[in-house]
Design an enzyme around this catalytic site. Structure first.
Site, PDB file in Angstrom:
ATOM      1  N   ASP A   1      -1.686   4.090  -3.452  1.00  0.00           N
ATOM      2  CA  ASP A   1      -1.297   3.796  -4.777  1.00  0.00           C
ATOM      3  C   ASP A   1      -2.533   3.617  -5.777  1.00  0.00           C
ATOM      4  O   ASP A   1      -2.036   2.909  -6.656  1.00  0.00           O
ATOM      5  CB  ASP A   1       0.142   3.013  -4.921  1.00  0.00           C
ATOM      6  CG  ASP A   1       0.926   3.722  -3.999  1.00  0.00           C
ATOM      7  OD1 ASP A   1       1.149   4.964  -3.981  1.00  0.00           O
ATOM      8  OD2 ASP A   1       1.437   2.895  -3.027  1.00  0.00           O
TER       9      ASP A   1
ATOM     10  N   GLY B   1      -4.441  10.569  -7.052  1.00  0.00           N
ATOM     11  CA  GLY B   1      -4.015  11.814  -7.719  1.00  0.00           C
ATOM     12  C   GLY B   1      -4.553  12.261  -9.052  1.00  0.00           C
ATOM     13  O   GLY B   1      -4.890  13.239  -9.317  1.00  0.00           O
TER      14      GLY B   1
ATOM     15  N   ALA C   1       2.925   9.938   1.580  1.00  0.00           N
ATOM     16  CA  ALA C   1       2.085   9.344   0.342  1.00  0.00           C
ATOM     17  C   ALA C   1       2.681  10.388  -1.041  1.00  0.00           C
ATOM     18  O   ALA C   1       2.795  11.780  -0.613  1.00  0.00           O
ATOM     19  CB  ALA C   1       0.754   9.870   0.703  1.00  0.00           C
ATOM     20  N   GLY C   2       2.706   9.771  -1.708  1.00  0.00           N
ATOM     21  CA  GLY C   2       3.169  10.355  -2.992  1.00  0.00           C
ATOM     22  C   GLY C   2       2.012  10.358  -4.088  1.00  0.00           C
ATOM     23  O   GLY C   2       1.548   9.153  -4.400  1.00  0.00           O
ATOM     24  N   HIS C   3       1.365  11.375  -4.452  1.00  0.00           N
ATOM     25  CA  HIS C   3       0.277  11.399  -5.540  1.00  0.00           C
ATOM     26  C   HIS C   3       0.721  11.702  -7.033  1.00  0.00           C
ATOM     27  O   HIS C   3       1.394  12.689  -6.901  1.00  0.00           O
ATOM     28  CB  HIS C   3      -0.773  12.294  -5.000  1.00  0.00           C
ATOM     29  CG  HIS C   3      -1.797  11.563  -3.864  1.00  0.00           C
ATOM     30  ND1 HIS C   3      -2.712  12.167  -3.471  1.00  0.00           N
ATOM     31  CD2 HIS C   3      -1.392  10.527  -3.119  1.00  0.00           C
ATOM     32  CE1 HIS C   3      -3.281  11.629  -2.472  1.00  0.00           C
ATOM     33  NE2 HIS C   3      -2.247  10.380  -2.096  1.00  0.00           N
TER      34      HIS C   3
ATOM     35  N   THR D   1       7.881   4.388   5.323  1.00  0.00           N
ATOM     36  CA  THR D   1       8.637   4.953   4.212  1.00  0.00           C
ATOM     37  C   THR D   1       9.686   5.987   4.707  1.00  0.00           C
ATOM     38  O   THR D   1      10.247   6.682   3.854  1.00  0.00           O
ATOM     39  CB  THR D   1       7.477   6.073   3.582  1.00  0.00           C
ATOM     40  OG1 THR D   1       6.968   6.892   4.598  1.00  0.00           O
ATOM     41  CG2 THR D   1       6.264   5.410   2.993  1.00  0.00           C
TER      42      THR D   1
ATOM     43  N   VAL E   1       7.464   7.719  -3.238  1.00  0.00           N
ATOM     44  CA  VAL E   1       8.361   8.399  -2.465  1.00  0.00           C
ATOM     45  C   VAL E   1       9.518   7.215  -2.199  1.00  0.00           C
ATOM     46  O   VAL E   1      10.679   7.897  -2.093  1.00  0.00           O
ATOM     47  CB  VAL E   1       7.661   8.455  -0.892  1.00  0.00           C
ATOM     48  CG1 VAL E   1       8.390   9.048   0.127  1.00  0.00           C
ATOM     49  CG2 VAL E   1       6.376   9.324  -1.214  1.00  0.00           C
ATOM     50  N   THR E   2       9.466   6.166  -2.157  1.00  0.00           N
ATOM     51  CA  THR E   2      10.799   5.300  -1.576  1.00  0.00           C
ATOM     52  C   THR E   2      11.288   4.644  -2.729  1.00  0.00           C
ATOM     53  O   THR E   2      12.535   3.971  -2.383  1.00  0.00           O
ATOM     54  CB  THR E   2      10.080   4.144  -0.773  1.00  0.00           C
ATOM     55  OG1 THR E   2       9.147   3.255  -1.528  1.00  0.00           O
ATOM     56  CG2 THR E   2       9.574   4.647   0.640  1.00  0.00           C
ATOM     57  N   GLY E   3      10.539   4.494  -3.839  1.00  0.00           N
ATOM     58  CA  GLY E   3      11.253   3.804  -5.036  1.00  0.00           C
ATOM     59  C   GLY E   3      11.442   2.356  -4.833  1.00  0.00           C
ATOM     60  O   GLY E   3      11.893   1.501  -5.779  1.00  0.00           O
TER      61      GLY E   3
ATOM     62  N   ASP F   1      -6.546  -0.675 -18.207  1.00  0.00           N
ATOM     63  CA  ASP F   1      -5.809  -0.960 -19.282  1.00  0.00           C
ATOM     64  C   ASP F   1      -4.744  -1.925 -18.826  1.00  0.00           C
ATOM     65  O   ASP F   1      -4.083  -2.454 -19.888  1.00  0.00           O
ATOM     66  CB  ASP F   1      -5.350   0.146 -19.953  1.00  0.00           C
ATOM     67  CG  ASP F   1      -4.516   1.272 -18.949  1.00  0.00           C
ATOM     68  OD1 ASP F   1      -5.101   1.623 -18.024  1.00  0.00           O
ATOM     69  OD2 ASP F   1      -3.267   1.423 -19.179  1.00  0.00           O
TER      70      ASP F   1
HETATM   71  P1  IMP Z   1       4.490   4.930   7.256  1.00  0.00           P
HETATM   72  O1  IMP Z   1       3.106   5.584   6.931  1.00  0.00           O
HETATM   73  O2  IMP Z   1       5.824   5.744   6.625  1.00  0.00           O
HETATM   74  O3  IMP Z   1       4.734   5.053   8.843  1.00  0.00           O
HETATM   75  O4  IMP Z   1       4.688   3.515   6.740  1.00  0.00           O
HETATM   76  C1  IMP Z   1       3.653   2.652   7.306  1.00  0.00           C
HETATM   77  C2  IMP Z   1       3.351   1.636   6.154  1.00  0.00           C
HETATM   78  O5  IMP Z   1       2.469   2.324   5.441  1.00  0.00           O
HETATM   79  C3  IMP Z   1       4.592   1.114   5.293  1.00  0.00           C
HETATM   80  O6  IMP Z   1       4.077  -0.351   4.908  1.00  0.00           O
HETATM   81  C4  IMP Z   1       4.285   1.981   4.054  1.00  0.00           C
HETATM   82  O7  IMP Z   1       4.966   1.396   3.139  1.00  0.00           O
HETATM   83  C5  IMP Z   1       2.912   2.373   4.025  1.00  0.00           C
HETATM   84  N1  IMP Z   1       2.353   3.518   3.277  1.00  0.00           N
HETATM   85  C6  IMP Z   1       2.635   4.819   3.687  1.00  0.00           C
HETATM   86  N2  IMP Z   1       2.565   5.741   2.979  1.00  0.00           N
HETATM   87  C7  IMP Z   1       1.949   5.317   1.926  1.00  0.00           C
HETATM   88  C8  IMP Z   1       1.420   5.632   0.622  1.00  0.00           C
HETATM   89  O8  IMP Z   1       1.322   6.747   0.204  1.00  0.00           O
HETATM   90  N3  IMP Z   1       1.271   4.582  -0.360  1.00  0.00           N
HETATM   91  C9  IMP Z   1       1.355   3.272   0.103  1.00  0.00           C
HETATM   92  N4  IMP Z   1       1.747   2.814   1.186  1.00  0.00           N
HETATM   93  C10 IMP Z   1       2.128   3.729   1.991  1.00  0.00           C
HETATM   94 MG    MG Z   2       1.254   6.773  -3.877  1.00  0.00          MG
END
Ligand code: IMP
Ligand code: MG
Length: 339
Positions: free
Chosen positions: A13, A17, A40-42, A123, A249-251, A282
């Protein structure tokens, strides 16, 4: 920039993206490859519309870019097909035959497993269990899914041929350095290595072909889920500084700490970074919002950037000054070989 790898420097994060979409438009890139998975959310803010992409490369904003998904990626077909629809990219998406597939039972397992969901705080997208099935050699691959048939391609071949022909390619990493299964804060990590070498490996391109490794740091550090976060701020302090963020992704509300120079040094090393992007400057210096020239920055912000360069011995080539793609200071022409 012939072959550029974009990788997160902290815990995800950082704004990859936005950086990738900027590079795509500015450099008119030929190919972008997404690695990783739907955890991962971009986020891309383009023409006042916010896109939260979980599989389509952030470079979709440049209409001539070919958009590929790597062999090492894990695809949830439903989400991918929805995103192709949303971004209207049917004609230019390609999925490697060997990308693996996340099935409903992987999602159920991720969410019902107390260790994964509570202790690690995943997530809940089924990514870890899907990767485990791939390691067990039981996972389905993209070539097994009829709905993906028309998108199938050989991503490694496309990328290597493009690079050999002098085309511009971006490999878009996901999560970030300290969520790496090997180099991160194990066991509070994701299910794969997330560093630059692993991004190349997922795509199928060797290290000798890489021209630039761009590590993206945010002006402060955030993390979601469990695990260490040195100098973590209280919710009250986060609100006071205006650094409150929610997971794409998770809010979930993201945990926050100030910029961590020791982590940054290690991220530079682990990825052999050639350039740095700093996003959200910023958030530290609100007067910088929307600026596009380094000279315009207040003295304090300039000093901050120079301090980072001195400490990390790597040029800061991109500085994010706002959410829109164009809110950026681009210093590549002056500071890097492939500028
Ligand atoms: P998983 O990747 O869903 O198995 O989660 C494992 C750990 O990685 C958790 O702490 C998630 O919150 C973190 N995580 C997975 N993907 C992301 C992402 O895109 N951004 C930030 N944290 C992530
Ligand atoms: Mg993200």
């Amino acid at each position: 920039m012939p072959l550029t790898v974009v990788v997160g420097g902290f815990f995800g994060d950082e704004g990859k993206g936005k950086i990738v979409s900027y590079l795509a438009l500015k450099d008119k890139i030929d190919i972008a490859v997404r690695t990783g998975s739907v955890n991962a959310g971009h986020t891309v803010v383009w023409n006042n519309v916010t896109y939260r992409l979980r599989l389509i490369p952030s470079a979709f904003v440049y209409e001539n870019a070919r958009l590929l998904i790597a062999a090492g990626a894990n695809v949830n077909p439903k989400i991918l097909l929805e995103e192709i629809e949303m971004t209207k990219t049917h004609g230019r998406v390609g999925i490697d035959h060997q990308a693996s597939i996340i099935e409903e039972h992987h999602i159920e397992e991720d969410r019902s497993d107390q260790y994964l969901s509570k202790n690690i705080g995943t997530t809940g997208q089924g990514v870890g269990p899907a990767i485990a099935d791939r390691v067990r050699r039981k996972a389905k691959l993209a070539k097994d899914i009829p709905e993906l048939g028309k998108y199938l391609t050989d991503v490694a071949l496309e990328v290597n041929e493009a690079v050999d022909n002098g085309k511009k390619v971006i490999l878009e990493g996901t999560q970030a350095t300290f969520l790496s299964l090997y180099h991160g804060t194990y066991p509070y990590v994701t299910g794969r290595d997330t560093t630059a070498s692993a991004i190349c490996s997922e795509v199928g391109v060797g290290p000798k072909k890489v021209d630039e490794v761009l590590v993206v740091f945010k002006a402060y550090v955030t993390r979601v889920g469990g695990g260490p976060l040195p100098n973590e701020l209280t919710l009250e302090e986060i609100e006071k500084r205006g650094w409150i963020e929610k997971g794409t992704v998770t809010g979930r509300i993201r945990r926050v700490a100030p910029f961590n120079i020791e982590y940054a040094k290690r991220a530079i090393m682990l990825n052999s970074a050639t350039q740095i992007a700093i996003t959200k400057i910023d958030a530290l210096f609100p007067e910088c919002r929307g600026m596009k020239q380094f000279e315009e920055l207040p003295q304090e912000a300039k000093k901050y950037v120079e301090w980072i360069e001195e400490e990390l011995k790597t040029p800061v080539t991109l500085i994010g000054t706002g959410a829109e793609i164009e809110d950026i200071i681009d210093l590549r022409k002056d500071k890097c070989k492939h500028g």
